[in-house]
Design an enzyme around this catalytic site. Structure first.
Site, short mmCIF file in Angstrom:
data_model
loop_
_atom_site.label_atom_id
_atom_site.label_comp_id
_atom_site.label_asym_id
_atom_site.label_seq_id
_atom_site.Cartn_x
_atom_site.Cartn_y
_atom_site.Cartn_z
N ASP A 114 0.85 -1.19 0.00
CA ASP A 114 0.00 0.00 0.00
C ASP A 114 0.89 1.24 0.00
OD1 ASP A 114 -3.19 0.58 1.17
OD2 ASP A 114 -1.75 2.22 1.06
N ILE A 115 0.53 2.18 -0.86
CA ILE A 115 1.35 3.40 -1.02
C ILE A 115 1.19 4.34 0.19
CG2 ILE A 115 -0.29 4.93 -2.20
CD1 ILE A 115 1.86 5.50 -4.27
N ASN A 165 -12.94 -2.98 2.74
CA ASN A 165 -13.98 -1.95 2.77
C ASN A 165 -14.84 -2.10 1.51
OD1 ASN A 165 -12.79 -0.84 5.11
ND2 ASN A 165 -11.35 0.35 3.88
N GLN A 185 -14.45 2.69 1.59
CA GLN A 185 -13.77 2.28 0.36
C GLN A 185 -13.51 3.51 -0.51
OE1 GLN A 185 -15.88 -0.53 -2.18
NE2 GLN A 185 -13.99 -1.12 -3.21
N HIS A 225 -10.36 -5.03 -2.89
CA HIS A 225 -9.01 -5.27 -2.36
C HIS A 225 -9.09 -5.65 -0.88
CE1 HIS A 225 -9.96 -0.97 -1.97
NE2 HIS A 225 -9.28 -1.00 -0.84
N PHE A 226 -8.16 -6.46 -0.49
CA PHE A 226 -8.04 -6.88 0.91
C PHE A 226 -6.75 -6.31 1.46
CE2 PHE A 226 -10.86 -9.83 -1.09
CZ PHE A 226 -11.83 -10.09 -0.13
N HIS A 227 -6.88 -5.46 2.49
CA HIS A 227 -5.70 -4.94 3.18
C HIS A 227 -5.17 -6.04 4.10
CE1 HIS A 227 -6.66 -0.52 2.56
NE2 HIS A 227 -7.86 -1.04 2.37
P1 AMP Z 1 -9.69 1.74 0.66
O1 AMP Z 1 -9.94 2.89 1.56
O2 AMP Z 1 -10.01 0.42 1.32
O3 AMP Z 1 -10.33 1.88 -0.70
O4 AMP Z 1 -8.12 1.71 0.48
C1 AMP Z 1 -7.47 2.05 -0.69
C2 AMP Z 1 -5.99 1.92 -0.42
O5 AMP Z 1 -5.32 1.98 -1.66
C3 AMP Z 1 -5.42 3.04 0.46
O6 AMP Z 1 -4.85 2.45 1.64
C4 AMP Z 1 -4.37 3.69 -0.43
O7 AMP Z 1 -3.22 4.08 0.28
C5 AMP Z 1 -4.08 2.61 -1.44
N1 AMP Z 1 -3.60 3.07 -2.74
C6 AMP Z 1 -4.17 4.01 -3.53
N2 AMP Z 1 -3.43 4.16 -4.66
C7 AMP Z 1 -2.40 3.28 -4.57
C8 AMP Z 1 -1.29 2.96 -5.41
N3 AMP Z 1 -1.09 3.58 -6.59
N4 AMP Z 1 -0.43 2.00 -5.01
C9 AMP Z 1 -0.61 1.38 -3.82
N5 AMP Z 1 -1.62 1.64 -2.99
C10 AMP Z 1 -2.50 2.57 -3.34
#
Ligand code: AMP
Length: 143
Positions: free
Chosen positions: A32-33, A88, A95, A101-103
C-alpha cells in the site's frame, strides 16, 4: 474486465508502477502506497470488481486461495504474529478505490491503530428476527 479509470486496473496492466509482492494469473499483491503500518499491503483480483457481493465467486475464491500464503509471508518478513485483514465495501464503509481489495495490516504491540467499534446490544427478540430476515435473503448456491 478492466476499468479505464481504475487505479488498480492500471497497476494490473503495468501503466502505474507498484511494489509487487506476489502475482499469478488472477491475483496481485502489492504494498500500500499509504501504509498504516510497515508491510501493509493489498491483495486484489486482477479482474475489476468493486465489492465482495458484486464479485464473481470463482474470482473471489482465487483471492481467498492466495490470502493465507500472503498473510504468512507478511508475518515472517515483518516479524509479527498478528495482523488484520480488512476489506472496505462501498463509500460509507471507507472504500476509496472501487476495485475490490483486501488490506493485510501487520500489528505490533503498542501500535497506534485503533478501530472505532461502537459495541451495542439488541433489544429482546431482535437478534432472532434479524437473523431470520438476513438468512432468508441468502441465495443458496448451486453445486
Ligand atoms: P480503501 O480505503 O479500502 O479503498 O483503500 C485504498 C488503499 O489503496 C489506500 O490504503 C491507499 O493508500 C491505497 N492506494 C491508492 N493508490 C495506490 C497505489 N497507486 N499504489 C498502492 N496503494 C494505493
Amino acid at each position: 474486465m478492466s476499468q479505464p479509470d481504475c487505479v488498480f486496473c492500471k497497476i494490473v496492466s503495468g501503466h502505474i508502477p507498484s511494489a509487487k509482492v506476489y502475482e499469478d494469473e488472477n491475483v496481485l499483491a502489492f504494498l500500500d502506497i499509504g501504509p498504516i503500518a510497515k508491510g501493509h499491503l493489498l491483495v486484489i483480483p486482477k479482474q475489476h470488481f468493486a465489492t465482495v457481493d458484486s464479485c464473481d465467486s470463482k474470482v473471489l475464491a482465487d483471492v481467498a486461495m492466495v490470502l493465507p500464503r500472503i498473510a504468512k509471508a507478511v508475518k515472517e518478513a515483518m516479524n509479527v504474529k498478528d495482523y488484520n485483514i480488512l476489506c472496505n465495501n462501498g463509500k460509507l464503509a471507507g472504500q476509496v478505490v472501487e476495485h475490490l481489495h483486501f488490506h493485510i495490516i501487520p500489528r505490533t504491540l503498542g501500535d497506534a491503530i485503533r478501530w472505532n467499534w461502537p459495541v451495542s446490544k439488541y433489544p429482546m427478540n431482535e437478534i432472532e428476527n434479524l437473523a431470520k430476515k438476513i438468512g432468508e435473503k441468502v441465495v443458496v448456491s448451486s453445486p
